[in-house]
Design a protein around this motif. Structure first.
Motif, mmCIF file in Angstrom:
data_model
loop_
_atom_site.group_PDB
_atom_site.id
_atom_site.type_symbol
_atom_site.label_atom_id
_atom_site.label_comp_id
_atom_site.label_asym_id
_atom_site.label_seq_id
_atom_site.Cartn_x
_atom_site.Cartn_y
_atom_site.Cartn_z
ATOM 1 N N ARG A 6 0.554 -0.990 -0.251
ATOM 2 C CA ARG A 6 0.229 0.059 0.266
ATOM 3 C C ARG A 6 1.147 1.080 -0.221
ATOM 4 N NH1 ARG A 6 2.487 2.170 3.890
ATOM 5 N NH2 ARG A 6 2.135 1.433 6.257
ATOM 6 N N PRO A 9 -0.685 8.290 1.379
ATOM 7 C CA PRO A 9 0.602 9.264 1.999
ATOM 8 C C PRO A 9 -1.483 9.905 2.593
ATOM 9 C CG PRO A 9 -0.812 9.199 -0.382
ATOM 10 C CD PRO A 9 -1.307 7.895 0.369
ATOM 11 N N SER A 10 -0.955 11.116 3.365
ATOM 12 C CA SER A 10 -2.132 12.185 4.006
ATOM 13 C C SER A 10 -1.889 13.022 2.778
ATOM 14 C CB SER A 10 -1.389 12.764 5.298
ATOM 15 O OG SER A 10 -1.059 12.115 6.546
ATOM 16 N N ASP A 42 -4.155 8.264 4.610
ATOM 17 C CA ASP A 42 -4.217 8.721 6.088
ATOM 18 C C ASP A 42 -5.311 10.077 6.081
ATOM 19 O OD1 ASP A 42 -3.319 6.380 5.877
ATOM 20 O OD2 ASP A 42 -1.478 6.376 6.875
ATOM 21 N N TYR A 121 -3.595 7.949 14.486
ATOM 22 C CA TYR A 121 -2.970 7.442 13.509
ATOM 23 C C TYR A 121 -1.917 5.922 13.405
ATOM 24 C CZ TYR A 121 1.311 6.241 10.935
ATOM 25 O OH TYR A 121 2.701 5.380 9.935
ATOM 26 N N SER A 125 -3.337 3.306 11.657
ATOM 27 C CA SER A 125 -2.327 2.554 10.195
ATOM 28 C C SER A 125 -2.394 0.924 10.631
ATOM 29 C CB SER A 125 -1.020 3.076 10.691
ATOM 30 O OG SER A 125 0.040 2.631 9.573
HETATM 31 N N1 GLU Z 1 0.456 8.680 6.943
HETATM 32 C C1 GLU Z 1 2.745 8.477 6.584
HETATM 33 C C2 GLU Z 1 2.832 9.403 5.667
HETATM 34 O O1 GLU Z 1 2.167 10.330 5.258
HETATM 35 C C3 GLU Z 1 2.108 6.423 6.234
HETATM 36 C C4 GLU Z 1 2.368 5.605 6.917
HETATM 37 C C5 GLU Z 1 3.410 4.472 6.506
HETATM 38 O O2 GLU Z 1 3.601 4.288 5.257
HETATM 39 O O3 GLU Z 1 3.431 3.816 7.398
HETATM 40 O O4 GLU Z 1 4.409 9.108 5.351
#
Ligand code: GLU
Length: 354
Positions: A6, A9-10, A42, A121, A125
């Motif tokens: 997967r 991204p935010s 995310d 988060y 996650s």
């Molecule tokens: N949402 C996280 C980010 O943007 C990714 C976290 C992950 O890949 O586990 O860096």
């Protein structure tokens, strides 16, 4: 094993180059393993959610040729799953509910569910990686500090965290965290600067999965842009530069798509120029050479005309200014073979020589 990876991204807007590296690395891994690539947004932290952020990411991925097999899954829509995971940890006795009704992991007090019932988060996650059947997590090494806690949360909710591969980050040329100040920091910026998508993709593919942080190599990126433009068919180049097919020869020497568009404009809509009296000789000689020649000139014939013009004392800079309105730009022979005799002579005729 059915590999499932997967990219998560935010939704903060156009992807940073480092994030794009993560996306491309995940896609390549999935392709190599005949696996599935899914996109997860995310968005548990509303302060990091930007209007249109998800759209920008989808656009960037499409631009980079990163196709999505499943998703986007949005964490903001998966609250029930996270609540269930937190309940599981409670039931297993490895988490407890605080007086403010938030749920924390026993030993270290990491919050799983906040007092308002929303997931952190870390929990979201992990719960997603388990529920979505992720087999490998490939992400930047800025997440290395999360590894141990996420492994613990996975066990607490009754699972095992998938294998994790951390890669180095892309830093600016100065070794500092890549930011807007550097330029070339996001996909939107690179696109705006005229880097063809094939060049950016090739650059990220070349970086592969860097074990350590790497400095952005803009010179390499520029080299790949030149290669990518050279590799385009006439149709592709015309489309990428948003220019008509008949000006393609003029675009060939451009080092970016922005430059290609500029070259097209110079040929299609030159700005009028005033030239000093010395230019008279050049323009007169040029007309003498061009008038008797055919309506259309091949590149070789154009080069021959330019050689003769120089031989009789003509100055190519004046001719370039008369034909394109600019003192630099595409190869002059390409301009000459792109424009008809009538057009070339009309441009010379309307050039004002003081
Ligand atoms: N949402 C996280 C980010 O943007 C990714 C976290 C992950 O890949 O586990 O860096």
């Amino acid at each position: 094993m059915n590999v499932r990876v997967r990219f998560a991204p935010s939704p903060t807007g156009s992807l940073h180059l480092g994030n794009a590296l993560t996306a491309v690395a995940n896609r390549r891994f999935a392709d190599a393993e005949r696996g599935v690539f899914l996109l997860r947004i995310d968005d548990t932290d509303p302060s990091r959610t930007v209007d249109g952020g998800e759209m920008a990411i989808l656009g960037d991925l499409a631009w980079l040729g990163v196709s999505i097999d499943e998703g986007p899954f949005r964490q903001s829509e998966r609250g029930a799953l996270y609540a269930e995971a937190a309940e599981h940890a409670l039931g297993a006795g490895v988490a407890q509910r605080d007086s403010d009704s938030s749920i924390r992991l026993g030993r270290d007090g990491t919050t799983l569910l906040r007092a308002d019932g929303t997931a952190t988060y870390q929990l979201a996650s992990v719960a997603d990686d388990l529920e979505l059947g992720i087999t490998h997590i490939i992400r930047g090494n800025d997440h290395r500090p999360n590894l141990e806690i996420q492994q613990r949360i996975a066990r607490a909710v009754g699972g095992v965290l998938p294998e994790v591969i951390h890669h180095g980050l892309v830093l600016g040329e100065d070794g500092k965290k890549l930011s807007k100040r550097h330029g070339h920091s996001s996909i939107a910026e690179l696109r705006g600067e005229g880097f063809p998508p094939e060049a950016v993709r090739a650059y990220l593919d070349e970086l592969d999965l860097p074990a350590h942080d790497v400095h952005l190599d803009v010179a390499r990126l520029r080299r790949l842009a030149i290669d990518a433009i050279a590799a385009m068919s006439d149709e592709e180049l015309a489309a990428a530069a948003e220019a008509p097919m008949d000006v393609v020869p003029v675009l060939r020497g451009a080092r970016s798509l922005v430059e290609a568009r500029e070259y097209a404009n110079l040929v299609l809509e030159p700005a009028p120029v005033d030239l000093p009296p010395e230019a008279r000789l050049t323009l007169d000689r040029f007309v003498e050479l061009r008038e008797p020649a055919p309506e259309r000139l091949s590149p070789d014939e154009s080069r021959a005309v330019l050689r003769e013009l120089k031989a009789v004392g003509g100055d190519l800079r004046s001719l370039r200014l008369a034909l394109t309105g600019a003192s630099t730009g595409p190869e002059l022979a390409a301009v000459l073979s792109t424009l008809s005799r009538a057009e070339v002579l009309a441009r010379v005729a309307r050039t004002v020589v003081a």
